[in-house]
Write an enzyme that holds these catalytic residues in place. Structure first.
Site, PDB file in Angstrom:
ATOM      1  N   HIS A 127       8.640   8.646  14.970  1.00 35.07           N
ATOM      2  CA  HIS A 127       7.542   7.786  14.495  1.00 35.07           C
ATOM      3  C   HIS A 127       6.284   8.617  14.182  1.00 35.07           C
ATOM      4  O   HIS A 127       5.220   8.422  14.771  1.00 35.07           O
ATOM      5  CB  HIS A 127       7.226   6.699  15.531  1.00 35.07           C
ATOM      6  CG  HIS A 127       6.579   5.479  14.939  1.00 35.07           C
ATOM      7  ND1 HIS A 127       6.891   4.208  15.321  1.00 35.07           N
ATOM      8  CD2 HIS A 127       5.644   5.336  13.970  1.00 35.07           C
ATOM      9  CE1 HIS A 127       6.154   3.348  14.647  1.00 35.07           C
ATOM     10  NE2 HIS A 127       5.394   4.015  13.816  1.00 35.07           N
ATOM     11  N   GLU A 155      12.323   2.024  20.385  1.00 36.08           N
ATOM     12  CA  GLU A 155      11.524   3.256  20.525  1.00 36.08           C
ATOM     13  C   GLU A 155      10.950   3.296  21.920  1.00 36.08           C
ATOM     14  O   GLU A 155      10.566   2.237  22.448  1.00 36.08           O
ATOM     15  CB  GLU A 155      10.405   3.273  19.476  1.00 36.08           C
ATOM     16  CG  GLU A 155      10.946   3.416  18.066  1.00 36.08           C
ATOM     17  CD  GLU A 155       9.861   3.451  16.983  1.00 36.08           C
ATOM     18  OE1 GLU A 155       8.673   3.591  17.321  1.00 36.08           O
ATOM     19  OE2 GLU A 155      10.207   3.343  15.811  1.00 36.08           O
ATOM     20  N   GLY A 162       5.023   8.999  11.037  1.00 35.42           N
ATOM     21  CA  GLY A 162       4.479   8.664   9.715  1.00 35.42           C
ATOM     22  C   GLY A 162       2.963   8.819   9.627  1.00 35.42           C
ATOM     23  O   GLY A 162       2.434   9.291   8.618  1.00 35.42           O
ATOM     24  N   ARG A 205       0.825  -1.215   0.000  1.00 32.40           N
ATOM     25  CA  ARG A 205       0.000   0.000   0.000  1.00 32.40           C
ATOM     26  C   ARG A 205       0.856   1.262   0.000  1.00 32.40           C
ATOM     27  O   ARG A 205       0.674   2.152  -0.842  1.00 32.40           O
ATOM     28  CB  ARG A 205      -0.900   0.012   1.246  1.00 32.40           C
ATOM     29  CG  ARG A 205      -2.114  -0.850   1.116  1.00 32.40           C
ATOM     30  CD  ARG A 205      -2.845  -0.923   2.428  1.00 32.40           C
ATOM     31  NE  ARG A 205      -2.075  -1.700   3.381  1.00 32.40           N
ATOM     32  CZ  ARG A 205      -2.480  -2.842   3.926  1.00 32.40           C
ATOM     33  NH1 ARG A 205      -3.668  -3.299   3.655  1.00 32.40           N
ATOM     34  NH2 ARG A 205      -1.726  -3.502   4.765  1.00 32.40           N
ATOM     35  N   ILE A 206       1.815   1.346   0.941  1.00 28.82           N
ATOM     36  CA  ILE A 206       2.591   2.580   1.060  1.00 28.82           C
ATOM     37  C   ILE A 206       3.664   2.639  -0.026  1.00 28.82           C
ATOM     38  O   ILE A 206       3.831   3.665  -0.697  1.00 28.82           O
ATOM     39  CB  ILE A 206       3.187   2.707   2.478  1.00 28.82           C
ATOM     40  CG1 ILE A 206       2.037   2.790   3.489  1.00 28.82           C
ATOM     41  CG2 ILE A 206       4.087   3.940   2.593  1.00 28.82           C
ATOM     42  CD1 ILE A 206       2.441   2.695   4.941  1.00 28.82           C
ATOM     43  N   ARG A 215       9.451   0.278   9.612  1.00 25.38           N
ATOM     44  CA  ARG A 215       9.673  -0.224  10.964  1.00 25.38           C
ATOM     45  C   ARG A 215      11.172  -0.229  11.258  1.00 25.38           C
ATOM     46  O   ARG A 215      11.982  -0.604  10.404  1.00 25.38           O
ATOM     47  CB  ARG A 215       9.136  -1.651  11.105  1.00 25.38           C
ATOM     48  CG  ARG A 215       7.637  -1.711  11.379  1.00 25.38           C
ATOM     49  CD  ARG A 215       7.291  -1.175  12.759  1.00 25.38           C
ATOM     50  NE  ARG A 215       5.873  -1.181  13.037  1.00 25.38           N
ATOM     51  CZ  ARG A 215       5.026  -0.205  12.735  1.00 25.38           C
ATOM     52  NH1 ARG A 215       5.436   0.882  12.114  1.00 25.38           N
ATOM     53  NH2 ARG A 215       3.752  -0.294  13.063  1.00 25.38           N
ATOM     54  N   ASP A 268       9.930  -6.840  -4.567  1.00 31.15           N
ATOM     55  CA  ASP A 268       8.863  -7.388  -3.722  1.00 31.15           C
ATOM     56  C   ASP A 268       8.525  -8.769  -4.276  1.00 31.15           C
ATOM     57  O   ASP A 268       7.857  -8.885  -5.300  1.00 31.15           O
ATOM     58  CB  ASP A 268       7.622  -6.470  -3.756  1.00 31.15           C
ATOM     59  CG  ASP A 268       6.585  -6.884  -2.720  1.00 31.15           C
ATOM     60  OD1 ASP A 268       6.493  -8.088  -2.433  1.00 31.15           O
ATOM     61  OD2 ASP A 268       5.866  -5.999  -2.215  1.00 31.15           O
ATOM     62  N   ASP A 303      12.136   7.555  10.324  1.00 28.20           N
ATOM     63  CA  ASP A 303      10.970   7.846  11.172  1.00 28.20           C
ATOM     64  C   ASP A 303      10.834   6.792  12.269  1.00 28.20           C
ATOM     65  O   ASP A 303      10.107   6.994  13.229  1.00 28.20           O
ATOM     66  CB  ASP A 303       9.702   7.850  10.306  1.00 28.20           C
ATOM     67  CG  ASP A 303       8.472   8.256  11.078  1.00 28.20           C
ATOM     68  OD1 ASP A 303       8.527   9.301  11.775  1.00 28.20           O
ATOM     69  OD2 ASP A 303       7.443   7.542  11.025  1.00 28.20           O
TER      70      ASP A 303
END
Ligand code: NAD
Ligand code: MLT
Length: 530
Positions: free
Chosen positions: A280, A262, A282, A151-152, A233, A171, A257
């Protein structure tokens, strides 16, 4: 009746909380400590988290009431989905609600790191007007490598095309058409992508396969001065490898990001001017958070009402329209499944399910799950649900086979046929939808029939001769049981026939005994409940 209870352990949009409060008792406990959550989780029917709360075995063991975990966002690496499934807990997320924001953040980190925007900004605000250290590079005409064209990744691809970039992608899990659709050139290996790209951006989930997938070895293949972005991630690009590559100049800049640990405080990567970091962010836009908050609230409410939820992680993925179309077939499959243990007292060894007709163009896995749920419900009650039905069947060593055929062999356009087997016992049933789209049983053990799978149905075998059906229906009437509809079927004239009788009110044991004693009735009638 008491409202069901939901605990929200991380920040979600006010719109989501308002919606939840309409239907549920809400405890909004943003930032609740792990210890406290463990101590009180047994009071809740639903839990809503973002990426910080760990939904693991320890928490789930204590969550005796929990029916649904809502992930307000996309990534589910903080949730042990397998354990949720085993506990019959539905996990839903909001995968489409923040994709635009994450894609835009990726572009923003790429531009900012290539033009030293953040670094220059900090100089300027400290009172230094200088241009020399900040000379950047253009995206125009360069090659961008996208790892993970989901999707992104695909949104990033279309946006990068607008900068006149060549976009290559790796991919291994998508069709060739998808690469073409997004104007990207497919790379068969990550190595090839690493060698050709001037910029690399990762958009895969984080899992065993992708953790540290861009490591020292991969970075050594890259062009000198490659630029990288990670808005997916932390850890997909190995941080120690990145650190070394920044030091050596192999990597010219990084936009990050997300981080391996974290909150990321004092991360050694922050010492580099050519690293742009955000905490983070996004998905942190007003638009995305409103969509995410409302969407997860809607899904949690639907799940607690027992409705079918659109973005369930531990069920097959389906579009909303597909789900709407399949809904009555899901009910049909579940009711068909429930027949076996209502008629047989023997364990099941094998189930063969055949889906026939246009219905096969859809995700039929959900129908199989529904059949298994229906099958196991009479023996497992509430312990079985859509989420764990497959696992429960596996635990009982029930083998499940599925077949699809484009054309229905019978006069019904769509047909579900099931054969439930064990040593010496076999049940064959076939079902479809009536014109009113209600579940209809059209065959049982080779007898062609038509019975509504609704309310109470008496099933009995009888001799195919006069003076059997009359006394049978009279006996029902004498006991005050009203017949709603009835179907008699036989295979060979004069031999055994079968009656399926829809009745309006329950027939008790005494009535069934009496019916079984009628001359020509071959066995004690069984009362099925749907
Ligand atoms: P997606 O599931 O739509 O796409 C992921 C793609 O990665 C898929 O096409 C899949 O085939 C591919 N993939 C999986 N394993 C791969 C591998 N080993 N090599 C190459 N490709 C592989 O996911 P999405 O919605 O596009 O999200 C992408 C990532 O962005 C996720 O990690 C998600 O958690 C993260 N995310 C981050 C933020 C943020 O705030 N920074 C916001 C939203 C999503
Ligand atoms: C996500 O996976 O959706 C993101 O990490 C966003 C978030 O939860 O903050």
């Amino acid at each position: 009746m008491d409202k069901k209870k939901v605990i929200v352990s991380e920040r979600i949009a006010e719109e989501g909380i308002t919606l939840l409060k309409k239907y549920l008792e809400v405890d909004y406990r943003e930032g609740i400590s792990r210890e406290e959550l463990l101590a009180i989780i047994d009071q809740y029917d639903a839990l809503i988290v973002r990426s910080v709360t760990k939904v693991d075995e320890e928490l789930l063991q204590k969550a005796s009431r929990l029916k649904v975990v809502g992930r307000a966002g996309n990534g589910i690496d903080n949730i042990n989905v397998d354990v949720c499934t085993r506990h019959g807990i539905l996990v839903a997320n909001t995968p489409d609600s923040n994709t635009i924001s994450a894609a835009e953040q990726t572009i923003s980190l790429l531009l900012s790191s290539c033009r030293n925007t953040a670094w220059a900004n900090s100089y300027l605000k400290r009172g230094t007007w200088d241009r020399k250290p900040f000379r950047g590079i253009e995206l125009y005409g360069k090659t961008a490598g996208i790892v993970g064209l989901g999707r992104i990744g695909s949104m990033v691809a279309t946006r990068l095309k607008a900068f006149n970039m060549k976009v290559i992608a790796y991919d291994p899990y998508i069709s060739d058409q998808r690469f073409t659709r997004y104007g990207t050139e497919k790379k068969a290996t990550l190595e090839e992508l690493m060698q050709e790209a001037d910029f690399i951006t990762v958009h895969t989930p984080r899992n065993e396969e992708t953790m540290h997938m861009i490591d020292e070895k991969m970075l050594s293949l890259a062009k000198n001065g490659v630029r990288v972005v990670n808005c997916a991630r932390g850890g997909i690009i190995k941080e120690t490898a990145l650190l070394a590559a920044l030091k050596s100049g192999k990597v010219a800049s990084a936009g990050l990001d997300v981080f391996e640990k974290e909150p990321a405080i004092n991360n050694p990567l922050f010492e580099f001017n050519q690293v742009v970091g955000t905490p983070h962010l996004g998905a942190d836009t007003f638009e995305a958070q409103k969509r995410v908050g409302e969407n997860i609230a809607e899904q949690v409410i639907m799940a607690l009402k027992g409705d079918i939820v659109p973005n369930v992680v531990n069920l097959p993925t389906m579009l909303t329209e597909e789900l709407q179309y399949l809904k009555p077939y899901i009910t049909l499959a579940e009711k068909m499944g429930s027949i076996y243990y209502q008629t047989e007292k023997a364990p099941v060894g094998q189930i063969e399910l055949t889906y026939s007709g246009p219905i096969t163009r859809n995700e039929t896995e959900i129908l199989t799950i529904a059949f298994l749920k229906g099958l196991l419900h009479p023996v497992m009650d509430e312990k079985v649900n859509y989420i764990n039905a497959r696992l429960m069947a596996e635990d009982r060593e029930i083998k499940v086979y599925e077949r699809k055929e484009e054309q229905s062999p019978k006069r019904y356009k769509n047909l579900i046929t099931a054969r439930v087997k064990n040593n010496g016992h076999q049940l064959d049933v076939a079902g479809t939808l009536s014109r009113a789209r209600q579940p209809l049983l059209v065959e049982i053990n080779g007898y062609e029939t038509e019975a509504n799978l609704e309310g109470y149905v008496i099933m009995v075998e009888n001799q195919d001769r006069p003076r059997v059906i009359g006394p049978f229906t009279t006996a029902l009437g004498d006991k005050g049981v009203n017949i709603a509809s009835m179907k008699v079927a036989r295979k060979v004239k004069g031999e055994t026939a079968i009656m399926l009788v829809n009745i309006d009110n329950q027939a008790n044991d005494e009535v069934l005994e009496r019916l079984g004693a009628i001359d020509g009735i071959l066995n004690r009638p069984r009362l099925l409940k749907f």
